[in-house]
Design an enzyme around this catalytic site. Structure first.
Site, PDB file in Angstrom:
ATOM      1  N   GLY A   1       0.836  -1.190   0.000  1.00  0.00           N
ATOM      2  CA  GLY A   1       0.000   0.000   0.000  1.00  0.00           C
ATOM      3  C   GLY A   1       0.871   1.241   0.000  1.00  0.00           C
TER       4      GLY A   1
ATOM      5  N   GLN B   1       3.034   9.818   1.249  1.00  0.00           N
ATOM      6  CA  GLN B   1       4.345   9.159   1.160  1.00  0.00           C
ATOM      7  C   GLN B   1       5.109   9.510  -0.114  1.00  0.00           C
ATOM      8  OE1 GLN B   1       2.552   5.157   2.267  1.00  0.00           O
ATOM      9  NE2 GLN B   1       4.555   5.037   3.248  1.00  0.00           N
TER      10      GLN B   1
ATOM     11  N   CYS C   1       6.507  -0.081   7.079  1.00  0.00           N
ATOM     12  CA  CYS C   1       6.029   1.111   6.384  1.00  0.00           C
ATOM     13  C   CYS C   1       7.163   1.618   5.518  1.00  0.00           C
ATOM     14  CB  CYS C   1       5.625   2.169   7.403  1.00  0.00           C
ATOM     15  SG  CYS C   1       5.075   3.714   6.647  1.00  0.00           S
ATOM     16  N   LEU C   2       6.865   1.925   4.248  1.00  0.00           N
ATOM     17  CA  LEU C   2       7.925   2.357   3.329  1.00  0.00           C
ATOM     18  C   LEU C   2       8.568   3.669   3.781  1.00  0.00           C
ATOM     19  CD1 LEU C   2       6.260   1.490  -0.102  1.00  0.00           C
ATOM     20  CD2 LEU C   2       7.939   0.153   1.181  1.00  0.00           C
TER      21      LEU C   2
ATOM     22  N   HIS D   1      -3.830   0.944   7.944  1.00  0.00           N
ATOM     23  CA  HIS D   1      -2.525   1.614   7.879  1.00  0.00           C
ATOM     24  C   HIS D   1      -2.557   2.785   6.888  1.00  0.00           C
ATOM     25  CE1 HIS D   1       2.054   1.311   8.017  1.00  0.00           C
ATOM     26  NE2 HIS D   1       1.847   2.093   6.981  1.00  0.00           N
ATOM     27  N   GLU D   2      -3.128   2.546   5.706  1.00  0.00           N
ATOM     28  CA  GLU D   2      -3.130   3.593   4.664  1.00  0.00           C
ATOM     29  C   GLU D   2      -4.085   4.730   5.003  1.00  0.00           C
ATOM     30  OE1 GLU D   2      -0.689   3.573   2.762  1.00  0.00           O
ATOM     31  OE2 GLU D   2      -0.171   1.491   3.147  1.00  0.00           O
TER      32      GLU D   2
ATOM     33  N   HIS E   1      -2.478   7.047   7.297  1.00  0.00           N
ATOM     34  CA  HIS E   1      -1.566   7.973   6.599  1.00  0.00           C
ATOM     35  C   HIS E   1      -2.315   9.188   6.068  1.00  0.00           C
ATOM     36  CE1 HIS E   1       2.486   6.368   6.281  1.00  0.00           C
ATOM     37  NE2 HIS E   1       2.066   5.174   5.889  1.00  0.00           N
TER      38      HIS E   1
HETATM   39 ZN    ZN Z   1       3.016   3.360   5.878  1.00  0.00          ZN
END
Ligand code: ZN
Length: 185
Positions: A45, A50, A107-108, A149-150, A153
């Site tokens: 995701g 991000q 998480c990226l 999670h997304e 964000h």
């Molecule tokens: Zn993340």
């Protein structure tokens, strides 16, 4: 085009995303770039924050993950999650159902950091799809976790905010270093 993934310390990750009212060519290009970036980074995701854009926009694809299954009801109809991937969600609203469970998350925006995070095992998300149509998703498993999670964000919430205090304490020095490296200016 693969975009640079914004890392922890960059203030855009703390911004609540603006609603997307019109799907402009620029938004379409952003979505395409977000997919390329997510796949290049082997993520499941990616949120607009991000890649430096504070917008209510996220892309997801859990189809490649074999060991953490998902279930999906799309607009009330049970579907194979793999055939419904990838997903583009605009302006999503999420509600948590049922019990919570711990599960490993990365998480990226936090390279090489993973932690157990408590999340609801089942969620309902309402959003708009790329053609502007309303979409309702009921998910469990990895997809439910990824959606939580997304959508976090998109509201400026990061997975470190959901960690237990002990887990977060154990990561303090790594988080401080990351924050310092990525502070603008
Ligand atoms: Zn993340």
């Amino acid at each position: 085009m693969v975009l640079k993934v914004v890392k922890y310390g960059n203030p855009v990750l703390r911004k609540k995303g603006a609603r997307i009212e019109t799907i402009t060519p620029a938004i379409r290009q952003l979505i395409e770039d977000m997919f390329e970036t997510m796949y290049a980074s082997r993520g499941v995701g990616l949120a607009a924050q991000q890649v430096g854009e504070a917008l209510q926009l996220t892309v997801l694809d859990v189809a490649q993950v074999e060991d953490r299954p998902s279930t999906l009801k799309l607009n009330g109809k049970e579907v194979d999650p793999k055939t419904a991937m990838p997903l583009v969600l605009l302006n999503p609203q999420i509600s948590m159902n049922g019990e919570k469970a711990l599960g490993i998350e990365g998480c990226l925006s936090f390279p090489e950091i993973t932690a157990e995070i408590e999340r609801s095992i089942s969620v309902t998300a309402r959003a708009e799809s790329l053609d502007g149509a309303p979409i309702e998703i009921e998910a469990t498993g990895l997809l439910a976790r990824a959606l939580q999670h997304e959508v976090d964000h998109l509201n400026g919430i990061l997975f470190i905010d959901r960690m237990s205090s002990a887990t977060k304490a154990a990561l303090t020095s790594r988080l401080k270093r990351l924050q310092k490296e990525n502070k603008p200016g």
